[in-house]
Design a protein around this motif. Structure first.
Motif, PDB file in Angstrom:
ATOM      1  N   VAL A 134     -42.885-110.186  13.187  1.00 28.08           N
ATOM      2  CA  VAL A 134     -43.420-111.358  13.332  1.00 28.08           C
ATOM      3  C   VAL A 134     -44.681-111.706  12.927  1.00 28.08           C
ATOM      4  O   VAL A 134     -45.119-112.492  12.040  1.00 28.08           O
ATOM      5  N   MET A 185     -46.710-113.467   9.573  1.00 25.14           N
ATOM      6  CA  MET A 185     -47.366-114.652   9.691  1.00 25.14           C
ATOM      7  C   MET A 185     -48.720-114.043   8.804  1.00 25.14           C
ATOM      8  O   MET A 185     -49.094-115.136   8.015  1.00 25.14           O
ATOM      9  N   ARG A 191     -48.839-112.238   6.226  1.00 24.71           N
ATOM     10  CA  ARG A 191     -48.416-112.436   4.719  1.00 24.71           C
ATOM     11  C   ARG A 191     -48.222-113.797   4.552  1.00 24.71           C
ATOM     12  O   ARG A 191     -48.950-114.148   3.234  1.00 24.71           O
ATOM     13  N   ALA A 218     -49.010-119.082   1.568  1.00 19.82           N
ATOM     14  CA  ALA A 218     -47.655-119.926   1.614  1.00 19.82           C
ATOM     15  C   ALA A 218     -47.553-120.906   2.840  1.00 19.82           C
ATOM     16  O   ALA A 218     -46.421-121.471   2.746  1.00 19.82           O
ATOM     17  N   LEU A 274     -42.429-120.372  16.777  1.00 17.96           N
ATOM     18  CA  LEU A 274     -41.751-119.020  16.982  1.00 17.96           C
ATOM     19  C   LEU A 274     -42.364-117.925  17.493  1.00 17.96           C
ATOM     20  O   LEU A 274     -41.801-117.194  18.245  1.00 17.96           O
ATOM     21  N   ALA A 290     -42.711-119.333  -1.652  1.00 14.94           N
ATOM     22  CA  ALA A 290     -43.990-119.835  -2.312  1.00 14.94           C
ATOM     23  C   ALA A 290     -44.458-118.812  -3.284  1.00 14.94           C
ATOM     24  O   ALA A 290     -44.194-117.531  -3.064  1.00 14.94           O
TER      25      ALA A 290
HETATM   26  C1  HEM Z   1     -38.828-115.367  14.973  1.00 19.44           C
HETATM   27  C2  HEM Z   1     -39.909-115.338  14.105  1.00 19.44           C
HETATM   28  C3  HEM Z   1     -39.858-115.456  12.343  1.00 19.44           C
HETATM   29  C4  HEM Z   1     -38.894-115.465  11.681  1.00 19.44           C
HETATM   30  C5  HEM Z   1     -37.274-114.619  12.220  1.00 19.44           C
HETATM   31  C6  HEM Z   1     -39.170-115.639  10.342  1.00 19.44           C
HETATM   32  C7  HEM Z   1     -38.210-115.599   9.129  1.00 19.44           C
HETATM   33  C8  HEM Z   1     -38.732-116.195   8.021  1.00 19.44           C
HETATM   34  C9  HEM Z   1     -38.075-115.787   6.778  1.00 19.44           C
HETATM   35  C10 HEM Z   1     -36.901-114.966   6.646  1.00 19.44           C
HETATM   36  C11 HEM Z   1     -38.649-116.285   5.770  1.00 19.44           C
HETATM   37  C12 HEM Z   1     -38.372-115.850   4.256  1.00 19.44           C
HETATM   38  C13 HEM Z   1     -39.407-115.352   3.301  1.00 19.44           C
HETATM   39  C14 HEM Z   1     -40.075-113.894   4.068  1.00 19.44           C
HETATM   40  O1  HEM Z   1     -39.263-113.164   4.612  1.00 19.44           O
HETATM   41  O2  HEM Z   1     -41.249-113.558   3.985  1.00 19.44           O
HETATM   42  C15 HEM Z   1     -39.796-116.776   6.123  1.00 19.44           C
HETATM   43  C16 HEM Z   1     -40.728-117.703   5.707  1.00 19.44           C
HETATM   44  C17 HEM Z   1     -41.670-118.452   6.180  1.00 19.44           C
HETATM   45  N1  HEM Z   1     -42.373-118.311   7.335  1.00 19.44           N
HETATM   46 FE1  HEM Z   1     -41.344-117.177   8.847  1.00 19.44          FE
HETATM   47  N2  HEM Z   1     -40.368-116.279  10.154  1.00 19.44           N
HETATM   48  C18 HEM Z   1     -40.821-116.162  11.715  1.00 19.44           C
HETATM   49  C19 HEM Z   1     -41.974-116.718  12.215  1.00 19.44           C
HETATM   50  C20 HEM Z   1     -42.979-117.084  11.220  1.00 19.44           C
HETATM   51  C21 HEM Z   1     -44.520-117.418  11.837  1.00 19.44           C
HETATM   52  C22 HEM Z   1     -44.980-116.891  13.044  1.00 19.44           C
HETATM   53  C23 HEM Z   1     -45.119-118.134  10.676  1.00 19.44           C
HETATM   54  C24 HEM Z   1     -46.232-118.720  10.778  1.00 19.44           C
HETATM   55  C25 HEM Z   1     -47.173-119.244  11.846  1.00 19.44           C
HETATM   56  C26 HEM Z   1     -44.106-118.379   9.722  1.00 19.44           C
HETATM   57  C27 HEM Z   1     -44.350-119.139   8.780  1.00 19.44           C
HETATM   58  C28 HEM Z   1     -43.402-119.022   7.361  1.00 19.44           C
HETATM   59  C29 HEM Z   1     -43.638-119.925   6.293  1.00 19.44           C
HETATM   60  C30 HEM Z   1     -44.773-120.834   6.127  1.00 19.44           C
HETATM   61  C31 HEM Z   1     -42.673-119.444   5.322  1.00 19.44           C
HETATM   62  C32 HEM Z   1     -42.399-119.698   3.857  1.00 19.44           C
HETATM   63  C33 HEM Z   1     -43.160-118.753   3.093  1.00 19.44           C
HETATM   64  C34 HEM Z   1     -43.048-118.719   1.458  1.00 19.44           C
HETATM   65  O3  HEM Z   1     -42.571-119.683   1.219  1.00 19.44           O
HETATM   66  O4  HEM Z   1     -43.438-117.528   0.800  1.00 19.44           O
HETATM   67  N3  HEM Z   1     -42.832-117.860  10.181  1.00 19.44           N
HETATM   68  N4  HEM Z   1     -39.935-117.064   7.534  1.00 19.44           N
END
Ligand code: HEM
Length: 269
Positions: A151, A155, A157, A163, A178, A266
């Motif tokens: 996680v 973040m 990345r 993104a 999260l 993104a």
């Molecule tokens: C339990 C924790 C989390 C899970 C299971 C999760 C899951 C995912 C998944 C499956 C994606 C699809 C793209 C990828 O896999 O890179 C994604 C995208 C994204 N996540 Fe998470 N995430 C978590 C925590 C976070 C945290 C800590 C952040 C930022 C503070 C975040 C921000 C984002 C954003 C902005 C996207 C869109 C990225 C894009 O469009 O390229 N997520 N997340």
């Protein structure tokens, strides 16, 4: 070959008219038999329509959009970290549910400070007496730690590819919630064996809560069931770990991934 759906339609005559292979005859006879009784063609068509509607909303993948086939950065390994977080979460949930059959959230048995409690004894039982218990507990701990790392790296990345920018602010904020809940999952789980490390980690937790301006005492009471550690603390950590957090985190992950699905990944900035 389409099956017309009319109430007075003669399916049997239609079947005879066609020059069908035996497999087609069996398949269509079964379909007609089921359709006469359960109208399944209507439901199949409904499912088909739903399938196409859902897929129409599916954004083009990055590879399709920018025609990235055959380029070495096609795989974007770091883009898999979110998915790896989901996998780690699932593994931790399943192994945790199994551990729940043997763990007991009780401080009973401790007379003097430092005595073993029922909670600690139940963890020792899992490690020493339960078939595959050591493995089960290790899977739970490793997947939990893997999830925290994944996680956090996910973040990074998202941050370094930009993104989080418009229109993905909501998902960034959801992500912040999260990652906090993921750490709370880790903390509450760490306390459960009620060993020295757990106890003193919880002690630090109480003191951090108490150090919070204005709401400190209230927060310590709410989270730890008082200012000194005991049974109330352990039960609160337990309920948080096995009841509250699983529901909240599962719902938020579903929302987070749902938003990614609607918005698409993104492009790097
Ligand atoms: C339990 C924790 C989390 C899970 C299971 C999760 C899951 C995912 C998944 C499956 C994606 C699809 C793209 C990828 O896999 O890179 C994604 C995208 C994204 N996540 Fe998470 N995430 C978590 C925590 C976070 C945290 C800590 C952040 C930022 C503070 C975040 C921000 C984002 C954003 C902005 C996207 C869109 C990225 C894009 O469009 O390229 N997520 N997340």
């Amino acid at each position: 070959m389409s099956l017309e759906k009319k109430d007075d339609y003669d399916h049997d005559a239609w079947l005879k008219e066609k020059d069908l292979t035996p497999i087609e005859t069996v398949f269509l006879t079964a379909l007609v038999w089921l359709d006469k009784r359960l109208r399944i063609v209507d439901y199949l068509e409904l499912l088909e329509t739903l399938y196409y509607r859902a897929n129409l909303q599916m954004p083009k993948s990055h590879t399709e959009q920018y025609d990235l086939d055959n380029k070495f950065w096609y795989w974007y390994p770091l883009y898999s970290l979110g998915f790896l977080s989901v996998i780690a979460y699932l593994v931790a949930s399943i192994s945790g549910a199994l551990l729940g059959f043997y763990y007991s959230p009780s401080t009973a048995g401790a007379v003097a400070a430092g005595d073993a409690t029922a909670a600690y004894d139940s963890v020792v039982l899992i490690l020493q007496d339960l078939q595959f218990g050591y493995m089960l507990r290790s899977i739970h701990r490793w997947s939990a730690q893997f999830m925290v790392a994944a996680v956090f790296l996910h973040m990074l990345r998202v941050y370094f590819t930009g993104a989080y920018k418009e229109p993905r602010e909501v998902n960034w904020i959801l992500g912040v919630v999260l990652i906090s809940l993921t750490l709370l999952f880790g903390f509450s789980g760490y306390v459960l064996p009620w060993k020295q490390l757990s106890f003193w980690a919880a002690q630090i937790g109480v003191e951090m809560a108490l150090a919070t301006p204005l709401v400190g005492e209230w927060a310590a009471q709410l989270m730890f069931g008082g200012f000194t550690l005991g049974q109330a603390t352990l039960v609160r950590m337990y309920i948080l770990h096995v009841f509250v957090l699983p529901f909240v985190v599962t719902a938020l992950i579903a929302l987070h991934v749902g938003i990614v699905w609607v918005q698409g990944i993104a492009e790097p900035h």
